[in-house]
Design a protein around this motif. Structure first.
Motif, short mmCIF file in Angstrom:
data_model
loop_
_atom_site.label_atom_id
_atom_site.label_comp_id
_atom_site.label_asym_id
_atom_site.label_seq_id
_atom_site.Cartn_x
_atom_site.Cartn_y
_atom_site.Cartn_z
N LYS A 193 0.82 -1.21 0.00
CA LYS A 193 0.00 0.00 0.00
C LYS A 193 0.85 1.27 0.00
O LYS A 193 0.38 2.34 -0.35
CB LYS A 193 -0.91 0.00 1.23
CG LYS A 193 -2.02 -1.04 1.21
CD LYS A 193 -2.80 -1.05 2.51
CE LYS A 193 -3.59 0.22 2.71
NZ LYS A 193 -4.71 0.37 1.78
N GLU A 194 2.11 1.12 0.40
CA GLU A 194 2.98 2.29 0.52
C GLU A 194 3.55 2.75 -0.83
O GLU A 194 3.91 3.91 -0.99
CB GLU A 194 4.13 1.97 1.47
CG GLU A 194 5.02 3.14 1.79
CD GLU A 194 6.23 2.75 2.62
OE1 GLU A 194 6.56 3.50 3.55
OE2 GLU A 194 6.83 1.70 2.34
N LEU A 195 3.62 1.85 -1.80
CA LEU A 195 4.29 2.16 -3.06
C LEU A 195 3.79 3.43 -3.73
O LEU A 195 4.59 4.26 -4.18
CB LEU A 195 4.20 0.98 -4.01
CG LEU A 195 5.37 -0.01 -4.02
CD1 LEU A 195 5.09 -1.15 -4.99
CD2 LEU A 195 6.67 0.68 -4.39
N PRO A 196 2.47 3.64 -3.85
CA PRO A 196 2.02 4.87 -4.51
C PRO A 196 2.46 6.14 -3.78
O PRO A 196 2.54 7.20 -4.40
CB PRO A 196 0.49 4.74 -4.48
CG PRO A 196 0.24 3.28 -4.40
CD PRO A 196 1.33 2.75 -3.54
N LEU A 197 2.75 6.03 -2.48
CA LEU A 197 3.20 7.19 -1.73
C LEU A 197 4.70 7.42 -1.89
O LEU A 197 5.15 8.55 -2.09
CB LEU A 197 2.85 7.06 -0.24
CG LEU A 197 1.38 7.25 0.13
CD1 LEU A 197 0.58 5.97 -0.10
CD2 LEU A 197 1.24 7.71 1.57
N ILE A 198 5.48 6.33 -1.81
CA ILE A 198 6.93 6.52 -1.87
C ILE A 198 7.41 6.81 -3.29
O ILE A 198 8.45 7.45 -3.46
CB ILE A 198 7.69 5.32 -1.26
CG1 ILE A 198 7.46 4.04 -2.06
CG2 ILE A 198 7.29 5.14 0.19
CD1 ILE A 198 8.30 2.88 -1.57
#
Length: 610
Positions: A193-198
């Protein structure tokens, strides 16, 4: 990671994807907005005018002068070669380079559009699409376009620091949909879930300039960025100065109002911290974050302080500290014995150090996620046990039965009872003590080096070394110059160091570089300890795949227990306060209303600016 096909073909694919979404071929709902949160909704709506922790009326201008101990010889922070200058920013917080998004500093983990005007993603977060601001410009006037984003990503993955290949490992490919739209597709089966943010933290470089140069070469060529500042002076090893750009394209965006207020920012380089402190007290630079408790208690005195020319503040915070400790390099055969690592920990007398060296300003660091809800305390919960049970036969029994607590002493400086326990466990493991020297079960003397880059740590490490001597362990303390220190750390050429492994309020992909087996033998990675443990690898994957905050916390606690009970370091101390000193003309937001996540100065201003 290549961009395939012609521009026309890529646009057709983008159109086809859009038709698929509309026709139901892709079942996941697609979201589009000004920001994306890790969990829940962004704190600030699309209509917000500025972050609450900034002063939109702060004057622009004046100057900020800072200090750095060490040296620099490169203006390219993106490659492993050279020592980059301060303020360059290889990931975020750069004076020179804008990223696709910026973090909201007063919420756990939300990214707001910067270069990206809007962000688009499906429910399953299998891809993320950024629609760029048409007016975004590099400092040479060239527009920032999707091809710059794609070129930057592919180049950093292929030629950049190891950090990027770990951080963005689950990106399958990047696609240019049109000149202002770029999509990152994630690997099939990826649950992150973090990929789109990082991905949004990616600094964007100018393709039109870099493709004509050797990207892998470090050097002093003045770079071009899209950020709020440009370099006006760079004297290798001595000083670098940035000037605020009047033509900065994003200065009126809500995410930038009240930020980047200083007209110039200068970093002066010093060879020693003590010399730098005296220079500060003489007014040669403007601001310090003090890490040395003794200096904070004794050195911030004199006419400049009594007259109010220099102010001091202690600001409480709730930031995850991570772990600071004496880090073992377990690539070394000596330290592959967990019993020896455990015994060495009994020689560190925190209680004496805190009372006699730190003026009582610190707390004992006992977790790799210290000062956060992710720190493991007590016994494992049912949710933690569900993660740990499949690996029971690969873990110390204590992970399941005992709450971890570092050894405590009577504070005398000679922790005799602790040393006696260490001697007993070493003897049971086959170590022998002869003529004042400890010998391993293989008959070799137990000796190693602790290398430091600053003499300031000698007062802490020498008593630790002395206590080790009582165990027959020869731990020599060696202070070396910063350039040699950096080079040795990059290549893991050390036995033990004093190091800190920082953590954020939302751990994710960076955990691979801290702990994973793949990073252990990759020069310049942040797996300084050299951990190659399949259980750790599996738990890191659980952190990255966590579907919600509760699962993230559970996974971090489980990992914490495994790290604690493997004795990968001798944990030291931490503080939940920022200690800052600054010239009285500087101003900052109201810390009573906003507790800063870090000591970033991009929201401060010079009160003398016109």
């Amino acid at each position: 990671m290549a961009i395939h096909g012609t521009i026309h073909q890529r646009m057709l694919r983008g159109l086809f994807l859009g038709l698929c979404l509309c026709s139901g071929l892709a079942s996941a709902e697609v979201h589009k907005g000004h920001a994306i949160a890790m969990h829940g909704e962004p704190q600030y709506p699309a209509s917000f005018s500025h972050f609450d922790y900034t002063n939109p009326n702060a004057p622009k201008g004046g100057s900020l002068r800072l200090h750095v101990v060490g040296s620099f010889d490169s203006l390219n922070p993106f490659v492993p070669k050279g020592r980059p200058a301060a303020g360059m920013g290889a990931t975020d917080n750069s004076h020179l380079y804008d990223s696709l998004t910026v973090r909201g500093e007063d919420e756990p983990f939300t990214q707001y559009g910067l270069l990206a005007k809007t962000i688009e993603w499906p429910d399953d977060r299998s891809w993320v699409r950024y629609h760029l601001h048409e007016e975004a410009r590099f400092s040479d006037g060239h527009p920032v376009r999707a091809e710059d984003v794609a070129w930057t990503f592919n180049t950093l993955m292929e030629k950049g620091r190891p950090f990027y290949s770990y951080y963005y490992a689950e990106v399958d490919n990047v696609e240019i949909n049109d000149p202002l739209t770029v999509t990152f597709h994630f690997k099939p089966g990826s649950i992150n879930k973090e990929l789109p943010l990082i991905i949004g933290q990616l600094p964007v470089l100018p393709k039109h300039l870099w493709e004509k140069q050797d990207f892998e070469k470090s050097g002093m060529s003045i770079p071009v960025g899209s950020g709020p500042y440009r370099i006006v002076k760079a004297d290798p090893g001595k000083q670098i100065t940035y000037a605020l750009r009047d033509d900065y394209w994003a200065k009126d965006l809500p995410v930038m109002r009240g930020r980047n207020n200083f007209g110039t920012i200068t970093y002066d380089y010093y060879l020693e911290e003590n010399v730098a402190l005296e220079a500060f007290k003489s007014g040669n630079y403007d601001w310090r974050h003090e890490n040395n408790s003794k200096l904070w208690a004794t050195a911030y005195k004199g006419p400049a302080f009594s007259k109010g020319q220099i102010k001091t503040e202690t600001v409480a915070h709730h930031n995850p500290w991570g772990a600071q400790g004496f880090l073992f390099n377990i690539r070394k055969p000596l330290f592959q014995d967990m019993t020896l690592r455990k015994a060495i920990g009994y020689a560190f007398d925190f209680e004496w150090s805190n009372s006699n060296l730190f003026y009582g300003q610190y707390k004992r660091n006992r977790s790799y996620f210290e000062n956060s809800d992710m720190a493991a305390t007590g016994l494992p919960s049912k949710a933690e046990l569900a993660l740990l049970e499949p690996f029971r036969d690969q873990l110390p029994d204590e992970v399941f039965t005992t709450a971890y607590q570092p050894p405590q002493s009577d504070g005398s400086g000679r922790p005799r009872e602790n040393l006696r326990q260490a001697q007993q466990m070493l003897k049971q493991a086959g170590y022998q003590f002869r003529d004042g020297t400890l010998f391993s079960p293989k008959g070799t003397p137990v000796k190693f080096e602790i290398i430091l880059s600053s003499p300031a740590f000698e007062r802490v490490v020498l008593p630790f070394s002395r206590n080790l001597k009582a165990l027959g362990i020869d731990a020599s303390v060696i202070t070396i110059d910063s350039a040699q220190y950096v080079e040795r750390i990059r290549n893991f050429n050390f036995d033990m160091i004093v190091g800190r492994i920082g953590q954020s309020s939302s751990p994710g992909n960076e955990q691979k570089e801290y702990w994973s087996s793949a990073a252990a033998d990759q020069p310049n990675s942040r797996n300084l300890i050299g951990i190659q443990n399949p259980v750790v690898d599996a738990l890191v994957d659980q952190i990255i795949a966590a579907p919600n905050r509760e699962a993230l916390v559970t996974s971090c606690r489980a990992l914490d227990r495994v790290l604690q009970w493997n004795y990968y370091s001798v944990l030291n101390w931490y503080t939940n306060e920022h200690r800052i000193a600054y010239q009285s003309r500087l101003r900052h937001p109201d810390f009573a209303r906003y507790v800063p996540l870090d000591t970033s100065l991009d929201t401060w201003w010079d009160s003398t600016a016109q």
